[in-house]
Design a protein around this motif. Structure first.
Motif, PDB file in Angstrom:
ATOM      1  N   ASP A   1       0.829  -1.211   0.000  1.00 46.36           N
ATOM      2  CA  ASP A   1       0.000   0.000   0.000  1.00 46.36           C
ATOM      3  C   ASP A   1       0.859   1.256   0.000  1.00 46.36           C
ATOM      4  O   ASP A   1       0.523   2.250  -0.653  1.00 46.36           O
ATOM      5  N   ALA A   2       1.979   1.201   0.733  1.00 43.14           N
ATOM      6  CA  ALA A   2       2.827   2.388   0.863  1.00 43.14           C
ATOM      7  C   ALA A   2       3.692   2.628  -0.365  1.00 43.14           C
ATOM      8  O   ALA A   2       3.896   3.775  -0.785  1.00 43.14           O
ATOM      9  N   VAL A   3       4.210   1.560  -0.963  1.00 43.99           N
ATOM     10  CA  VAL A   3       5.197   1.708  -2.043  1.00 43.99           C
ATOM     11  C   VAL A   3       4.589   1.438  -3.417  1.00 43.99           C
ATOM     12  O   VAL A   3       5.121   1.891  -4.438  1.00 43.99           O
ATOM     13  N   GLY A   4       3.504   0.678  -3.486  1.00 45.14           N
ATOM     14  CA  GLY A   4       2.843   0.411  -4.755  1.00 45.14           C
ATOM     15  C   GLY A   4       3.517  -0.682  -5.563  1.00 45.14           C
ATOM     16  O   GLY A   4       4.078  -1.636  -5.017  1.00 45.14           O
ATOM     17  N   LEU A   5       3.496  -0.529  -6.887  1.00 41.87           N
ATOM     18  CA  LEU A   5       4.043  -1.551  -7.786  1.00 41.87           C
ATOM     19  C   LEU A   5       5.533  -1.764  -7.557  1.00 41.87           C
ATOM     20  O   LEU A   5       6.034  -2.897  -7.650  1.00 41.87           O
ATOM     21  N   ALA A   6       6.253  -0.683  -7.263  1.00 41.39           N
ATOM     22  CA  ALA A   6       7.684  -0.823  -6.970  1.00 41.39           C
ATOM     23  C   ALA A   6       7.895  -1.700  -5.743  1.00 41.39           C
ATOM     24  O   ALA A   6       8.873  -2.452  -5.667  1.00 41.39           O
ATOM     25  N   GLY A   7       6.975  -1.618  -4.785  1.00 41.25           N
ATOM     26  CA  GLY A   7       7.068  -2.456  -3.593  1.00 41.25           C
ATOM     27  C   GLY A   7       6.875  -3.921  -3.918  1.00 41.25           C
ATOM     28  O   GLY A   7       7.549  -4.792  -3.349  1.00 41.25           O
ATOM     29  N   ILE A   8       5.952  -4.220  -4.840  1.00 43.73           N
ATOM     30  CA  ILE A   8       5.744  -5.605  -5.269  1.00 43.73           C
ATOM     31  C   ILE A   8       7.020  -6.146  -5.918  1.00 43.73           C
ATOM     32  O   ILE A   8       7.468  -7.258  -5.624  1.00 43.73           O
ATOM     33  N   ALA A   9       7.603  -5.352  -6.823  1.00 47.14           N
ATOM     34  CA  ALA A   9       8.838  -5.770  -7.490  1.00 47.14           C
ATOM     35  C   ALA A   9       9.963  -5.983  -6.488  1.00 47.14           C
ATOM     36  O   ALA A   9      10.706  -6.971  -6.574  1.00 47.14           O
ATOM     37  N   LEU A  10      10.084  -5.071  -5.524  1.00 46.18           N
ATOM     38  CA  LEU A  10      11.149  -5.184  -4.526  1.00 46.18           C
ATOM     39  C   LEU A  10      10.960  -6.421  -3.657  1.00 46.18           C
ATOM     40  O   LEU A  10      11.919  -7.157  -3.391  1.00 46.18           O
ATOM     41  N   LEU A  11       9.730  -6.682  -3.222  1.00 49.51           N
ATOM     42  CA  LEU A  11       9.468  -7.860  -2.389  1.00 49.51           C
ATOM     43  C   LEU A  11       9.769  -9.146  -3.153  1.00 49.51           C
ATOM     44  O   LEU A  11      10.324 -10.100  -2.598  1.00 49.51           O
ATOM     45  N   MET A  12       9.431  -9.195  -4.431  1.00 46.68           N
ATOM     46  CA  MET A  12       9.703 -10.399  -5.224  1.00 46.68           C
ATOM     47  C   MET A  12      11.196 -10.563  -5.488  1.00 46.68           C
ATOM     48  O   MET A  12      11.696 -11.688  -5.575  1.00 46.68           O
ATOM     49  N   PHE A  13      11.900  -9.439  -5.618  1.00 47.20           N
ATOM     50  CA  PHE A  13      13.363  -9.527  -5.742  1.00 47.20           C
ATOM     51  C   PHE A  13      13.963 -10.105  -4.466  1.00 47.20           C
ATOM     52  O   PHE A  13      14.789 -11.021  -4.519  1.00 47.20           O
ATOM     53  N   ILE A  14      13.531  -9.579  -3.322  1.00 50.94           N
ATOM     54  CA  ILE A  14      14.040 -10.066  -2.037  1.00 50.94           C
ATOM     55  C   ILE A  14      13.680 -11.536  -1.853  1.00 50.94           C
ATOM     56  O   ILE A  14      14.492 -12.329  -1.362  1.00 50.94           O
ATOM     57  N   GLU A  15      12.481 -11.929  -2.283  1.00 52.21           N
ATOM     58  CA  GLU A  15      12.044 -13.322  -2.147  1.00 52.21           C
ATOM     59  C   GLU A  15      12.973 -14.265  -2.902  1.00 52.21           C
ATOM     60  O   GLU A  15      13.194 -15.405  -2.488  1.00 52.21           O
ATOM     61  N   ASN A  16      13.513 -13.799  -4.022  1.00 53.40           N
ATOM     62  CA  ASN A  16      14.421 -14.641  -4.803  1.00 53.40           C
ATOM     63  C   ASN A  16      15.840 -14.638  -4.257  1.00 53.40           C
ATOM     64  O   ASN A  16      16.614 -15.540  -4.554  1.00 53.40           O
ATOM     65  N   VAL A  17      16.180 -13.633  -3.477  1.00 51.19           N
ATOM     66  CA  VAL A  17      17.518 -13.557  -2.893  1.00 51.19           C
ATOM     67  C   VAL A  17      17.526 -14.106  -1.479  1.00 51.19           C
ATOM     68  O   VAL A  17      18.482 -14.760  -1.049  1.00 51.19           O
ATOM     69  N   PHE A  18      16.428 -13.886  -0.769  1.00 47.74           N
ATOM     70  CA  PHE A  18      16.328 -14.276   0.641  1.00 47.74           C
ATOM     71  C   PHE A  18      14.968 -14.936   0.843  1.00 47.74           C
ATOM     72  O   PHE A  18      13.997 -14.272   1.217  1.00 47.74           O
ATOM     73  N   PRO A  19      14.870 -16.259   0.570  1.00 47.06           N
ATOM     74  CA  PRO A  19      13.589 -16.961   0.459  1.00 47.06           C
ATOM     75  C   PRO A  19      12.588 -16.835   1.605  1.00 47.06           C
ATOM     76  O   PRO A  19      11.399 -17.042   1.352  1.00 47.06           O
ATOM     77  N   PRO A  20      12.960 -16.530   2.856  1.00 49.60           N
ATOM     78  CA  PRO A  20      11.930 -16.506   3.897  1.00 49.60           C
ATOM     79  C   PRO A  20      10.747 -15.578   3.655  1.00 49.60           C
ATOM     80  O   PRO A  20       9.741 -15.677   4.344  1.00 49.60           O
ATOM     81  N   ILE A  21      10.834 -14.630   2.721  1.00 48.30           N
ATOM     82  CA  ILE A  21       9.659 -13.843   2.360  1.00 48.30           C
ATOM     83  C   ILE A  21       9.036 -14.521   1.140  1.00 48.30           C
ATOM     84  O   ILE A  21       9.515 -14.360   0.019  1.00 48.30           O
ATOM     85  N   PRO A  22       7.962 -15.292   1.304  1.00 45.53           N
ATOM     86  CA  PRO A  22       7.496 -16.168   0.225  1.00 45.53           C
ATOM     87  C   PRO A  22       6.613 -15.464  -0.797  1.00 45.53           C
ATOM     88  O   PRO A  22       5.767 -14.640  -0.459  1.00 45.53           O
ATOM     89  N   SER A  23       6.794 -15.824  -2.057  1.00 48.36           N
ATOM     90  CA  SER A  23       5.943 -15.292  -3.116  1.00 48.36           C
ATOM     91  C   SER A  23       4.514 -15.763  -2.951  1.00 48.36           C
ATOM     92  O   SER A  23       3.577 -15.120  -3.446  1.00 48.36           O
ATOM     93  N   GLU A  24       4.326 -16.895  -2.253  1.00 42.67           N
ATOM     94  CA  GLU A  24       2.975 -17.412  -2.017  1.00 42.67           C
ATOM     95  C   GLU A  24       2.139 -16.465  -1.167  1.00 42.67           C
ATOM     96  O   GLU A  24       0.907 -16.591  -1.128  1.00 42.67           O
ATOM     97  N   LEU A  25       2.773 -15.554  -0.492  1.00 45.14           N
ATOM     98  CA  LEU A  25       2.055 -14.516   0.250  1.00 45.14           C
ATOM     99  C   LEU A  25       1.993 -13.207  -0.541  1.00 45.14           C
ATOM    100  O   LEU A  25       0.971 -12.529  -0.548  1.00 45.14           O
ATOM    101  N   ILE A  26       3.103 -12.871  -1.198  1.00 47.67           N
ATOM    102  CA  ILE A  26       3.209 -11.567  -1.855  1.00 47.67           C
ATOM    103  C   ILE A  26       2.227 -11.439  -3.015  1.00 47.67           C
ATOM    104  O   ILE A  26       1.418 -10.496  -3.075  1.00 47.67           O
ATOM    105  N   MET A  27       2.283 -12.367  -3.967  1.00 43.64           N
ATOM    106  CA  MET A  27       1.531 -12.193  -5.202  1.00 43.64           C
ATOM    107  C   MET A  27       0.017 -12.393  -5.046  1.00 43.64           C
ATOM    108  O   MET A  27      -0.757 -11.656  -5.667  1.00 43.64           O
ATOM    109  N   PRO A  28      -0.464 -13.356  -4.243  1.00 43.07           N
ATOM    110  CA  PRO A  28      -1.918 -13.400  -4.044  1.00 43.07           C
ATOM    111  C   PRO A  28      -2.458 -12.127  -3.403  1.00 43.07           C
ATOM    112  O   PRO A  28      -3.537 -11.652  -3.769  1.00 43.07           O
ATOM    113  N   LEU A  29      -1.699 -11.566  -2.472  1.00 45.73           N
ATOM    114  CA  LEU A  29      -2.120 -10.323  -1.850  1.00 45.73           C
ATOM    115  C   LEU A  29      -2.122  -9.182  -2.872  1.00 45.73           C
ATOM    116  O   LEU A  29      -3.032  -8.348  -2.907  1.00 45.73           O
TER     117      LEU A  29
END
Length: 206
Positions: A10-38
């Motif tokens: 909500d705070a960062v928008g589309l750039a936030g989605i891209a950043l979270l998915m980048f981090i998910e690929n570098v540091f797996p504990p933030i799962p895409s299974e949570l990011i993208m459905p949300l």
């Protein structure tokens, strides 16, 4: 974690989605299974365009894949083989097996990359052997894009269609992800335990 991810998007928008998915690929504990459905749920509520959400998530994920590919290229076969001679048991691979792996990857690597991008945990690290085996960057990027867009679209559309029930995606995918991690850990421990039997010459020096 749902609330944190939701607030960040909500705070960062589309750039936030891209950043979270980048981090998910570098540091797996933030799962895409949570990011993208949300993110898909947010698109359904009108906060973001669905196509833009899929594009942002795929771009961030691909950026992480390229980073790991570059790491594999930097390590290279020769350095990896030296590490295998010294620490073969804990790497669970011998210099000969590295050569065999590179040969296999050069024959089937494209499909391995594409399918690997669809598998939890595996998708984070499949880029490394692609880099080590010196797969062409264009080929790597093509197969990675196909797998990444398919996975990102699936998760996003699930959240989009389920809308307020998007948590069900996580409830279903989290056990799958956990099972994959357990299987990978079990496979690693088996490789360590059977190292001497598989490669006695290298194993005798450990």
């Amino acid at each position: 974690m749902f609330d944190w991810i939701s607030g960040f998007i909500d705070a960062v928008g589309l750039a936030g989605i891209a950043l979270l998915m980048f981090i998910e690929n570098v540091f797996p504990p933030i799962p895409s299974e949570l990011i993208m459905p949300l993110a898909g749920f947010n698109a359904a509520s009108g906060e973001h365009n669905l196509f833009a959400v899929i594009t942002a998530g795929s771009a961030g994920s691909l950026a992480g894949a390229v980073l790991w590919y570059w790491v594999g290229m930097r390590i290279g076969t020769d350095r990896l083989k030296r590490l295998a001679r010294r620490h073969g048991r804990w790497l669970t691979i011998s210099p000969d097996e590295i050569d065999q792996s590179n040969a296999w990857f050069k024959r089937h690597g494209g499909m391995a990359v594409m399918v690997g991008r669809l598998i939890p945990t595996v998708r984070t690290f499949i880029s490394v052997p692609a880099g080590v085996s010196e797969m062409s960057f264009l080929k790597f990027l093509t197969y990675s894009t196909v797998g990444t867009v398919a996975w990102t679209s699936f998760l996003t559309l699930a959240g989009y269609w389920l809308q307020s029930q998007y948590e069900k995606v996580s409830a279903w995918m989290n056990p799958v992800s956990t099972s994959v991690v357990i299987l990978i850990l079990a496979w690693y421990l088996w490789r360590v335990a059977t190292y001497r039997r598989r490669v006695p010459k290298e194993g005798s020096t450990q």
